[in-house]
Design a protein around this motif. Structure first.
Motif, mmCIF file in Angstrom:
data_model
loop_
_atom_site.group_PDB
_atom_site.id
_atom_site.type_symbol
_atom_site.label_atom_id
_atom_site.label_comp_id
_atom_site.label_asym_id
_atom_site.label_seq_id
_atom_site.Cartn_x
_atom_site.Cartn_y
_atom_site.Cartn_z
ATOM 1 N N VAL A 58 -15.381 2.967 1.208
ATOM 2 C CA VAL A 58 -14.623 3.054 2.552
ATOM 3 C C VAL A 58 -13.505 2.241 2.356
ATOM 4 C CG1 VAL A 58 -16.901 4.184 3.649
ATOM 5 C CG2 VAL A 58 -16.421 1.576 3.710
ATOM 6 N N ILE A 59 -13.649 1.026 1.951
ATOM 7 C CA ILE A 59 -12.435 0.016 1.828
ATOM 8 C C ILE A 59 -11.381 0.555 1.090
ATOM 9 C CG2 ILE A 59 -11.596 -2.259 1.063
ATOM 10 C CD1 ILE A 59 -14.187 -3.249 1.922
ATOM 11 N N THR A 60 -11.681 1.144 0.054
ATOM 12 C CA THR A 60 -10.480 1.867 -0.784
ATOM 13 C C THR A 60 -10.079 3.127 -0.126
ATOM 14 O OG1 THR A 60 -12.013 1.275 -2.891
ATOM 15 C CG2 THR A 60 -10.163 2.865 -3.267
ATOM 16 N N GLN A 61 -10.827 3.701 0.312
ATOM 17 C CA GLN A 61 -10.378 5.081 1.064
ATOM 18 C C GLN A 61 -9.528 4.538 2.287
ATOM 19 O OE1 GLN A 61 -11.810 8.218 0.439
ATOM 20 N NE2 GLN A 61 -9.915 8.937 1.631
ATOM 21 N N ALA A 62 -9.948 3.519 3.027
ATOM 22 C CA ALA A 62 -9.058 2.947 4.199
ATOM 23 C C ALA A 62 -7.580 2.609 3.702
ATOM 24 C CB ALA A 62 -9.847 2.001 4.987
ATOM 25 N N LEU A 63 -7.591 1.806 2.517
ATOM 26 C CA LEU A 63 -6.434 1.462 2.120
ATOM 27 C C LEU A 63 -5.569 2.790 1.544
ATOM 28 C CD1 LEU A 63 -7.586 -1.610 0.089
ATOM 29 C CD2 LEU A 63 -6.292 -2.001 2.101
ATOM 30 N N THR A 64 -6.011 3.396 1.034
ATOM 31 C CA THR A 64 -5.488 4.700 0.534
ATOM 32 C C THR A 64 -4.877 5.593 1.502
ATOM 33 O OG1 THR A 64 -6.837 4.574 -1.355
ATOM 34 C CG2 THR A 64 -5.573 6.483 -1.230
ATOM 35 N N ASP A 65 -5.738 5.829 2.508
ATOM 36 C CA ASP A 65 -5.116 6.664 3.704
ATOM 37 C C ASP A 65 -4.029 6.191 4.589
ATOM 38 O OD1 ASP A 65 -7.297 8.279 2.861
ATOM 39 O OD2 ASP A 65 -8.603 7.827 4.700
ATOM 40 N N ALA A 66 -4.302 4.688 4.610
ATOM 41 C CA ALA A 66 -3.172 3.951 5.510
ATOM 42 C C ALA A 66 -1.853 3.656 4.501
ATOM 43 C CB ALA A 66 -3.783 2.749 5.898
ATOM 44 N N ASP A 67 -2.097 3.843 3.143
ATOM 45 C CA ASP A 67 -0.930 3.546 2.363
ATOM 46 C C ASP A 67 -0.546 1.918 2.527
ATOM 47 O OD1 ASP A 67 0.911 4.109 0.257
ATOM 48 O OD2 ASP A 67 2.353 4.997 1.510
ATOM 49 N N VAL A 68 -1.656 1.321 2.280
ATOM 50 C CA VAL A 68 -1.478 -0.235 2.684
ATOM 51 C C VAL A 68 -2.142 -0.919 1.353
ATOM 52 C CG1 VAL A 68 -2.372 -1.984 3.789
ATOM 53 C CG2 VAL A 68 -1.402 -0.303 5.013
ATOM 54 N N SER A 69 -1.592 -2.100 1.082
ATOM 55 C CA SER A 69 -2.251 -2.465 -0.218
ATOM 56 C C SER A 69 -2.805 -4.130 0.428
ATOM 57 C CB SER A 69 -1.410 -3.063 -1.302
ATOM 58 O OG SER A 69 -0.447 -4.024 -0.735
ATOM 59 N N LEU A 70 -3.910 -4.330 -0.371
ATOM 60 C CA LEU A 70 -4.614 -5.540 0.207
ATOM 61 C C LEU A 70 -3.817 -6.852 0.376
ATOM 62 C CD1 LEU A 70 -7.810 -5.528 -2.210
ATOM 63 C CD2 LEU A 70 -7.749 -5.201 0.060
ATOM 64 N N THR A 71 -2.628 -6.933 -0.208
ATOM 65 C CA THR A 71 -1.678 -8.175 -0.163
ATOM 66 C C THR A 71 -0.978 -8.002 1.059
ATOM 67 O OG1 THR A 71 -0.221 -6.834 -1.645
ATOM 68 C CG2 THR A 71 -1.768 -8.865 -2.581
ATOM 69 N N GLN A 72 -0.995 -6.906 1.765
ATOM 70 C CA GLN A 72 0.032 -6.708 2.938
ATOM 71 C C GLN A 72 -1.075 -7.296 4.113
ATOM 72 O OE1 GLN A 72 0.956 -2.360 1.731
ATOM 73 N NE2 GLN A 72 2.515 -3.034 3.300
ATOM 74 N N LEU A 73 -2.270 -7.355 4.007
ATOM 75 C CA LEU A 73 -3.128 -7.520 5.119
ATOM 76 C C LEU A 73 -2.963 -8.900 5.601
ATOM 77 C CD1 LEU A 73 -6.535 -5.971 3.985
ATOM 78 C CD2 LEU A 73 -4.896 -4.828 5.499
ATOM 79 N N ASP A 74 -2.878 -9.042 6.843
ATOM 80 C CA ASP A 74 -2.827 -10.267 7.819
ATOM 81 C C ASP A 74 -4.079 -10.983 8.029
ATOM 82 O OD1 ASP A 74 0.232 -10.622 8.118
ATOM 83 O OD2 ASP A 74 -0.211 -8.461 9.045
ATOM 84 N N ALA A 75 -5.144 -9.980 8.109
ATOM 85 C CA ALA A 75 -6.526 -10.730 8.502
ATOM 86 C C ALA A 75 -7.681 -9.570 8.176
ATOM 87 C CB ALA A 75 -6.705 -10.994 10.025
ATOM 88 N N ILE A 76 -8.968 -9.963 8.208
ATOM 89 C CA ILE A 76 -9.888 -9.061 7.946
ATOM 90 C C ILE A 76 -10.909 -9.221 9.040
ATOM 91 C CG2 ILE A 76 -11.890 -8.219 6.479
ATOM 92 C CD1 ILE A 76 -9.652 -8.251 4.682
ATOM 93 N N GLY A 77 -11.095 -8.245 9.989
ATOM 94 C CA GLY A 77 -12.048 -8.368 10.972
ATOM 95 C C GLY A 77 -13.245 -7.632 10.723
#
Ligand code: KG4
Ligand code: ZN
Length: 350
Positions: A58-77
């Protein structure tokens, strides 16, 4: 801010990407319903194991669907409670590991706070409520009525004294031989039945307090059906419709009683039972003559999902220091509380 939220408190594994606490860029949900259905309810050990199996997907799916890479994230909730400890731990440990590796904060979140604030996100066709609003959380584990003053400030006005509304739906469905989870099964059959066919009790039908009780209603349904053998066709639909009407009547009456007492103009209905078609219709109908706006998220944001945590994740992330050691001591809390309570021990309002 770009935040990834993770939710694994019960039997859904979910990850979402939300921008600025408003825009849902993705919301991946892996449901375990087929796993638990054969047991007629959630089996905690199986839930934890399936979260472990699904969390990376689901994490991979969420990143792919949003077209976002892990390094762009500002926080994890991440949901820290309430919920099943083994299930919560899977989300929490994953969130901590990701946050530590990325050097970003890990933000602990309350599952119920997520349900209550899901409608603050941008969702097409759903009005964003104004503060303060009355928020009803109706799910498999909770039936709680809150006054939401603003993000982060909640007052518990009433709650169930025994079964949650969703739990009553699930248990009555089981009695009627319907599969788990029973809410949607009853909802579908109720649409074909007469809600006035059987006069089931409206428990706690009093304006003296804002508490609920559903276990007596469940017993009334059991007493009604036990001598009738296996119910089918119209007889089954009528029981479903009459039971559902009793639950909905009480939820609607108490919610608008809270609206009157607190003189608010907005109501939010959330949690899995907020998918119920009769509840959605009656709440909306109730709002019209009173000039009250009723906001109910679409079903996918009512049942457990990670995107619903987006608004609160942003709110708490902006208040947090950068990554601290404390964040990595985060534990799962099965009965995590939030807000203040103005209920007395007997449910009366102070
Ligand atoms: O919020 P949720 O997904 O999980 C918890 O946090 O508990 O809520 C699940 C509950 C279940 O009891 C399920 O039967 C109920 O929501 N539910 C419904 C409907 N869809 C789901 N209850 C009544 N009518 C529905 N359409
Ligand atoms: Zn929930």
């Amino acid at each position: 801010m770009l935040i990834m939220t993770i939710e694994s408190s019960c039997d859904e594994t979910s990850a979402a990407i939300v921008r600025d606490g408003r825009a849902i860029l993705s919301n991946a949900v892996a449901s375990q319903i087929p796993v638990h259905r054969r047991y007629g309810g959630v089996v905690p050990e199986l839930a934890s194991r399936n979260h472990i199996r699904d969390i990376h997907t689901v994490i991979t799916q969420a990143l792919t669907d949003a077209d976002v890479s892990l390094t762009q994230l500002d926080a994890i909730g991440v949901t820290a409670g309430p919920g099943l400890v083994g299930s919560l731990l899977v989300g929490i440990e994953t969130a901590k590991a990701l946050a530590y590796t990325l050097g970003i904060p890990c933000v602990p979140l309350n599952h119920l706070e997520g349900h209550l604030t899901a409608v603050l996100l941008d969702v097409e066709g759903v009005d964003v409520p104004s503060f303060p609003y009355v928020g009803l959380v109706v799910s498999g584990g909770h039936t709680d009525l809150y006054l939401v003053h603003e993000l982060g400030r909640y007052e518990l006005l009433g709650r169930t004294r025994d079964d949650a509304a969703g739990e009553a739906f699930d248990k009555v469905a089981k009695m009627l031989g319907l599969p788990y989870p029973g809410g949607v099964e009853i909802d579908q059959r109720a649409a074909l039945g007469d809600p006035k066919a059987i006069d089931f009790p409206r428990p706690m039908w009093t304006r003296a307090n804002l508490d609920f009780s559903f276990s007596g209603l469940k017993t009334a349904v059991r007493n009604h059906v036990q001598d009738l053998g296996t119910l089918e066709g119209q007889a089954l639909y009528d029981v479903c419709a009459s039971f559902q009407a009793a639950v909905v009547d009480v939820l609607v009456m108490k919610t608008f009683e809270a609206v009157k007492r607190h003189k608010v103009k907005d109501v939010v209905v959330s949690g899995g039972v907020a998918c119920n078609s009769a509840l959605r219709a009656k709440m909306r109908e109730g709002g019209v003559p009173r000039g009250v706006r009723v906001s109910i998220a679409p079903p996918l944001l009512c049942t457990d999902n990670a995107a619903m945590l987006g608004a609160v994740a942003q709110f708490y992330a902006t208040k947090m220091e950068n990554q601290t050691f404390e964040q990595f001591k985060l534990k799962a809390t099965s009965n995590l509380k939030f807000g203040s309570s103005t209920r007395t021990r007997h449910g009366a309002h102070r």
